[in-house]
Design a protein around this motif. Structure first.
Motif, PDB file in Angstrom:
ATOM      1  N   UNK A 289       6.211   5.278  26.591  1.00  0.00           N
ATOM      2  CA  UNK A 289       7.545   5.826  26.402  1.00  0.00           C
ATOM      3  C   UNK A 289       8.601   4.834  26.892  1.00  0.00           C
ATOM      4  N   UNK A 290       8.337   4.253  28.068  1.00  0.00           N
ATOM      5  CA  UNK A 290       9.324   3.314  28.613  1.00  0.00           C
ATOM      6  C   UNK A 290       9.396   2.036  27.791  1.00  0.00           C
TER       7      UNK A 290
ATOM      8  N   UNK B  36      15.113  13.821  24.576  1.00  0.00           N
ATOM      9  CA  UNK B  36      14.467  13.274  25.771  1.00  0.00           C
ATOM     10  C   UNK B  36      13.557  12.092  25.483  1.00  0.00           C
ATOM     11  N   UNK B  37      13.465  11.713  24.216  1.00  0.00           N
ATOM     12  CA  UNK B  37      12.722  10.495  23.895  1.00  0.00           C
ATOM     13  C   UNK B  37      13.648   9.288  24.025  1.00  0.00           C
ATOM     14  N   UNK B  38      13.164   8.270  24.722  1.00  0.00           N
ATOM     15  CA  UNK B  38      13.949   7.057  24.933  1.00  0.00           C
ATOM     16  C   UNK B  38      14.511   6.516  23.626  1.00  0.00           C
ATOM     17  N   UNK B  39      13.654   6.464  22.605  1.00  0.00           N
ATOM     18  CA  UNK B  39      14.094   5.826  21.368  1.00  0.00           C
ATOM     19  C   UNK B  39      15.115   6.686  20.636  1.00  0.00           C
TER      20      UNK B  39
ATOM     21  N   UNK C 272       7.099   3.293  15.980  1.00  0.00           N
ATOM     22  CA  UNK C 272       6.684   3.390  17.383  1.00  0.00           C
ATOM     23  C   UNK C 272       5.164   3.480  17.476  1.00  0.00           C
TER      24      UNK C 272
ATOM     25  N   UNK D 259       9.529   1.946  24.569  1.00  0.00           N
ATOM     26  CA  UNK D 259       9.910   2.354  23.211  1.00  0.00           C
ATOM     27  C   UNK D 259      10.619   1.238  22.446  1.00  0.00           C
ATOM     28  N   UNK D 260      11.652   0.668  23.060  1.00  0.00           N
ATOM     29  CA  UNK D 260      12.413  -0.357  22.345  1.00  0.00           C
ATOM     30  C   UNK D 260      11.513  -1.550  22.020  1.00  0.00           C
TER      31      UNK D 260
END
Lengths: 710, 710
Positions: free
Chosen positions: A548-549, B353-356, A469, A551-552
């Motif tokens: 954060x949004x 709470x982390x998206x990943x 990440x 992440x993927x």
């Protein structure tokens, strides 16, 4: 025992007029594979090692290790289950390694010795690595030269009644080093620091060498002066009295106990109860606290964590050395093991001749060759960056900032490579194990111990997901920088390309076309992530939340970018090989690039480089190149130049006599002379001879009752 | 030890006006998560188990296991390293299980008990499973009822001085059972069979229970009568004298020794040197040899291998029970562990709470729910098919053929589900481990032992790759049959659909649309493979060779078909749930289907159901549904109804007091009272206090030489 094998005609093989069977044919099969070599195998070894001189150097190291009595590995896997014995053995190996690494070798050469040790006994490598790689490198990196010399004088350079451990991680804090809670409070009156552990969650945890071995620890603690928190700094704290081996006052240490692998290391936990150390035990190369408590902060906070980067870089090389070991075992076995015949009563087929078996192993053989090239490239960047940092004066802030920029690029490139190489090798070990069927599950063929020992690499010194990440953030930032016309590092400069590439009828068997494709999909993926980031920024979303949004997307762009980097490294590197090697290396490189497209087909379709019909072509081409590489599979694994000592798996030995080797190993480790289990009398016999459903004889009770009722 | 935590402000949490820190806050965090439940958790347990009565039954079994002294698991992971102690403990557990499974339960209920045992001690499950599941089921399946009753009378039904093992695999033959080389030669004069091992490669290998426990073996050997080979049949061979425990004459047995996991089982190798057994010890339900050597072959060869299918079916259920255990540990830990804060000095963020982090765990939570539904579906097919086979007379050839058709469909469906479920769970265990960082690598949180114990499932009772290719062949054959207008089984009937589906603006959040998409890509993939097969056939390629060339396609179609089957099973199954459960189950099902598309995006693009822009939408939707499921993550794992005894991982305990639980466990297993390593005097001190570079005092020699020269 002399019954003819004609009862299963599938096992009759005639070679030079002589009959062989299941048991006697495998070494013949291996010899036939070896005879197929289309290239000079020894030259391939030189290519892989980086030159003839390096190969000779490596062989001398291997010889020294193999001869050392401490490294005898006859009973290695059985000992790995015996905690106490294993740790004693591991320490004996530490002694043998210490002899080698304190004989005046360069840092690079020491790293190589440790890398080699890691393949045959990762516990021994790590156990000595925490001292030389973490403690001593840490003192070198964050201490003044006087401080470094002081600890050398105390015995740190040659382990003379001295062993350092690295007290960074806490039970409650791993990746977030800046959040550790141990405190180092300055006491102006005595010119000392008071080291303290505030809660159990702040206990130093996973500290390699702490439980038994370490005399000193390099402790990461929050510097507190006059009630103010100056963040995390490094301190050398004596842990044990070097004469009595008793713990120092206020130091509590315990054993972490059983782990998934690497039980040869005495990882421990450490708690400090107001332990006092002299002021000058704080590492003061960049940060300082004067006698009267004046604090000087380092010019750049990142300088504190430099000791970790060398481990990360060497893990890419280790990914190669581990992958080649397990690939060699599985490929050799596949060339000797026969299973099913295509016609009733016909000769059974070698595993390696099945299309799917080839596809499971051979693209991964190409992957190992690619990792070797990627590691060579990464080491170049590493030595350039670290040499520059080391030669810059601590007071030269501008020079430091520029050196740090190099280090940042190194961090980003090494993060992706470390993550995907260590994952890749974990997956290779697992696939190779499964490719050996039941014999892969046997303890003596090394896969189980190897997998457990290996996978910690995915977690430590930068958790792979955190690294991925983080590298993805850097890539998006590079994409943003390019849009703003700012400078970016060499590894990201391809992002400037146009984003409209297509295959357009070009050949998928052309290395340059494949690189074009990989650069394209990587650049488009990053560009789309940048678009989304800019959108979110416009919507007023904070930078943190925007990343954060995404992440993927960060994970995806790092995956694709790293694969592209590896493919390009391989293509560049093979150009340096001699002409006799080029054809087979080109086959490997094409296979690796094509197979990688097959796995990641969706990005090639999404980003328009390929059309749906091309994907079927890719599958046909992967079949074609696995088929080509299959012909050279044994010479390509032989070129890794690993002795049976390194392989340490009877089904993977050089001679290919798989059943004989493996049966002999099993029998030697478990002599069948003892037919009674040791717990026969205590557990087994009482169970097997227990009584069933005996109705109790109640006649006396019933008579009495009857009498009473009379 | 009472230093304020204000030195790291990221760890200050105030709940109801009271301050908590890293160490004391986790159980509060867990309680808060639990309070979020939007559905009746107990009802979800009923749904998962298949009804309230089943839940109560299961709980009674669990209680009985947890109370049994033999099952105390306080030191389980440490004992797993001690071969000899482990085997004694495992046999004691076999005794405790035997009590439960010989109390008159149904086969289904016995399987459930064994499944439960497998989660807490897979070695114990397997050790007793080889007797009941393989030996006794094998005798039931291939012997006459008189033969079955005879062996029951000998003690086989309740382990009364009797233990059976299953001698199928040989060192040189695993998957190819028809190729085993052990011979059973009929001696007409004595009415006996002579069992013999012709070469070392023909040694029976991996035989669970052989090394210590087994009194008898069900031996797979080639029937030879008058020099003619009639193929592989089953024979009961006594291995040990039941009074002395000595090996029977001509029987050689040794221990296989160390394995990757499951060291609690005494797997052995067995060699027979012309061992004689009575004629009636050959299993004669289908095949027969008369007194005078007349051979009757079974109506269908496949009938010999029926004993393996039940294991394969139960492995899908086990994939669910193992996945739920490790998912619970990782999700509970993620809800309590904090790492990094988004603002300097701000409260650190929970991992969950982390998206990943959500994406790593929660789609796999949905996967576990899907496997539960898939397993329920598979058990239905299994019991229907096996009941039918059992109720068909051995002489009714037509009835048998029809029953076998059902069994073939069962083989094909179970092959794909077994392969991808066991792989899926291996991957889940590994991902969950990595999601727990360093604490996942600790031996006490169970991932290492669990992974090693689990992955043998990918190899045994049908190697996953072999099964996958075999199921792929069946799917292509079904596709061919449909083109010819022939009948196909229920699981393949969707292949009749039109192949032109598109998303066409429909909602990707509609379960029916997603099923349409999955059926479409599976049907197109199979249809294209059929096209290619037909082409090859026209080119004159043999059937065997055509399927060989389609290896990758066979793997791919099985992967996609099996995923579709699981998604459909989940969708069907959730309709049976009570209305209060439907919303959260629908979220899970959508998440599972969408995430599966994200992973396999290329087939959706290649086969035209989706366009490139849809893939970004899928990623957005996966984020959305992981976010929704995240809110119910703890209630959804609580619904699995596993006690801390089952979890056996301190960071995964119900109360969420992760650091306290884990520290206590570590300390109890490794009391820190011993500060000196046991090998201090023997290894450590001699090394640390060795002498360096002492130049030898050569003065005497030099003087002498000088004198001589004078």
């Amino acid at each position: 025992m002399t019954k003819s094998l004609s009862t299963n005609p599938a096992n009759d093989v005639v070679i030079d007029g002589k009959k062989y069977n299941t048991f006697t044919e495998p070494p013949k099969a291996m010899a036939a594979e070896r005879a197929k070599a289309s290239f000079p195998v020894r030259e391939m070894t030189y290519y892989l090692d980086g030159g003839e001189k390096v190969t000779e150097y490596n062989e001398a190291v291997w010889e020294q290790l193999e001869r050392a009595p401490a490294f005898d590995n006859t009973d290695y896997y059985d000992v790995c289950g015996d905690h106490e014995l294993l740790r004693a053995r591991t320490l004996a190996k530490v002694g043998a390694i210490a002899e080698i690494v304190t004989d005046g070798r360069s840092e690079r050469d020491i790293q190589k010795v440790l890398s080699f040790v890691s393949v045959i006994d990762p516990g021994a490598m790590t156990r000595i690595g925490v001292h030389f790689g973490l403690f001593l490198n840490g003192v070198r990196g964050s201490g003044t030269s006087e401080q470094f010399n002081y600890w050398v004088g105390e015995g740190a350079a040659n382990l003379s009644n001295f062993f350092g451990c690295f007290c960074m991680t806490e039970l409650g804090h791993g990746s977030n080093v800046a959040g550790v809670e141990t405190t180092a409070t300055f006491d102006r009156n005595t010119e000392e620091f008071v080291i303290n552990t505030p809660t159990i969650a702040a206990s130093k945890w996973w500290i390699g060498g702490a439980a038994h071995t370490a005399t000193h620890g390099l402790v990461f603690a929050r510097l507190i002066v006059d009630g103010k928190d100056y963040g995390v700094k490094n301190f050398v704290v004596p842990l044990r009295d070097r004469n009595t081996w008793n713990l120092m006052p206020g130091v509590s240490i315990g054993d972490i106990g059983k782990k998934m692998g690497r039980d040869g290391i005495d990882n421990g936990w450490v708690q400090f109860s107001n332990v006092r150390i002299p002021r000058l035990f704080m590492m003061m190369k960049y940060a300082k606290v004067s006698k009267d408590g004046k604090v000087t902060q380092p010019p750049l906070a990142q300088l504190a964590y430099g000791a970790l980067i060398s481990g990360r870089v060497s893990m890419v090389y280790d990914s190669y050395t581990w992958a080649r070991r397990f690939l060699t075992i599985a490929i050799r076995y596949a060339c000797c093991r026969r299973q099913f015949s295509s016609s009733p009563g016909g000769l059974e087929t070698k595993l390696i001749d099945y299309t799917f078996h080839q596809r499971r192993l051979l693209p991964r053989l190409a992957y190992a060759y690619a990792m070797n090239a990627g590691s060579a490239e990464l080491y170049k960047i590493y030595f350039a960056a670290t040499d520059r940092l080391a030669s810059t004066k601590p007071t030269d802030k501008e020079g430091l900032q520029s050196a740090i920029d190099d280090v940042k690029e190194l961090f980003s490139v090494s993060a992706g490579l470390k993550a995907f190489s260590t994952w890749g090798t974990a997956q290779i070990i697992d696939e190779c194990r499964q490719a050996c069927g039941g014999l892969g599950y046997s303890g003596y063929n090394g896969f189980g111990q190897g997998y457990n020992d290996w996978v910690v690499q995915c977690t430590w010194e930068g958790d792979n997901n955190v690294l991925t990440l983080s590298a993805g953030r850097s890539l998006i930032q590079s994409g943003l920088a390019i849009r703003k016309g700012e400078h970016v590092g060499a590894a990201a400069s391809y992002l400037k390309r146009e984003l409209n590439a297509k295959l357009n009828g070009r050949s998928l068997e052309d290395l340059n076309v494949l690189i074009d494709g990989w650069e394209h999909v990587s650049a488009v993926g990053i560009s789309q992530a940048v678009d989304r980031y800019v959108e979110l920024e416009k919507e007023g979303v904070s930078q943190t939340e925007a990343f954060e949004r995404l992440s993927q997307q960060r994970y995806d762009v790092t995956r694709v970018h790293t694969r592209m980097y590896l493919i390009k490294s391989f293509f560049e590197n093979l150009k340096t090989a001699s002409p006799a090697l080029q054809p087979v290396l080109t086959d490997l490189a094409l296979l690796f690039a094509l197979w990688s497209i097959e796995i990641d087909a969706s990005v090639f379709l999404r980003y328009g480089f390929l059309e749906p019909k091309d994907i079927s072509t890719i599958t046909v081409l992967v079949n074609k190149y696995t088929g080509k590489v299959r012909e050279q599979a044994i010479p390509l694994t032989d070129a890794f130049n690993q002795s049976d000592f390194v392989i340490n798996a009877p089904i993977g030995n050089y001679n290919g006599d798989v059943y004989n080797n493996y049966f002999a190993k099993t029998k030697a480790a478990n002599p069948p002379i003892n037919t009674h289990p040791p717990y026969y009398d205590s557990v087994m016999k009482p169970f097997f001879t227990r009584k069933f459903n005996d109705d109790p004889d109640l006649s006396a009770l019933e008579e009495e009752e009857a009498e009473e009722n009379e």
